[in-house]
Write an enzyme that holds these catalytic residues in place. Structure first.
Site, mmCIF file in Angstrom:
data_model
loop_
_atom_site.group_PDB
_atom_site.id
_atom_site.type_symbol
_atom_site.label_atom_id
_atom_site.label_comp_id
_atom_site.label_asym_id
_atom_site.label_seq_id
_atom_site.Cartn_x
_atom_site.Cartn_y
_atom_site.Cartn_z
ATOM 1 C CG ASP A 65 29.226 13.204 -46.196
ATOM 2 O OD1 ASP A 65 28.572 14.170 -45.736
ATOM 3 O OD2 ASP A 65 29.869 13.258 -47.244
ATOM 4 N N GLY A 66 29.264 10.024 -42.794
ATOM 5 C CA GLY A 66 28.926 8.756 -42.154
ATOM 6 C C GLY A 66 27.936 8.949 -41.022
#
Length: 136
Positions: A65-66
């Protein structure tokens, strides 16, 4: 279709994941892949795959997700769609898991739909920041 790659290259496993994605897009879907010169240097030892994001029609994030959140900033500035491929632990924002690449082809790519997300632009001390709403 030209793809612009935004990978997380923080570990050897993630470097391998980025190389698998490049192989999939180029061999299975016949889509050239370009990236930032620094990324090309890390993956191939030269700038042979370096290109400008303005030439692309799709941005692909490889990581978790980062990585999607970082790539979203590139995508919004370039006004391009973003496809997240999860090679990390958390991948709520990703459309695909790395193990799905073997069955991924251009027909499946064109069958994906866009999810529009709210983004905030914040300016603080003369610097601009973007924030992505992850709720669906």
């Amino acid at each position: 279709m030209i793809t612009y790659l935004c990978p997380n290259l923080s570990t050897p496993e993630r470097v391998n994941a980025a190389l698998r994605v490049i192989d999939c897009f180029e061999k299975q879907m016949h889509c050239p892949v370009m990236m930032d010169e620094h990324v090309s240097q890390q993956l191939f030892g030269n700038g042979s795959r370096a290109g400008d994001v303005s030439q692309a029609s799709l941005i692909v994030s490889v990581g978790g997700d980062g990585s999607v959140l970082r790539a979203a900033q590139v995508a919004v500035r370039a006004n391009l769609p973003l496809l997240g491929i999860n090679s990390g632990r958390l991948g709520y924002l990703c459309a695909l898991e790395l193990n799905e690449l073997s069955s991924f082809d251009s027909e499946r790519l064109h069958g994906l739909w866009a999810e529009y997300r709210t983004m905030l632009s914040i300016e603080l001390n003369g610097k601009s920041f973007l924030a992505l709403n992850i709720q669906r």
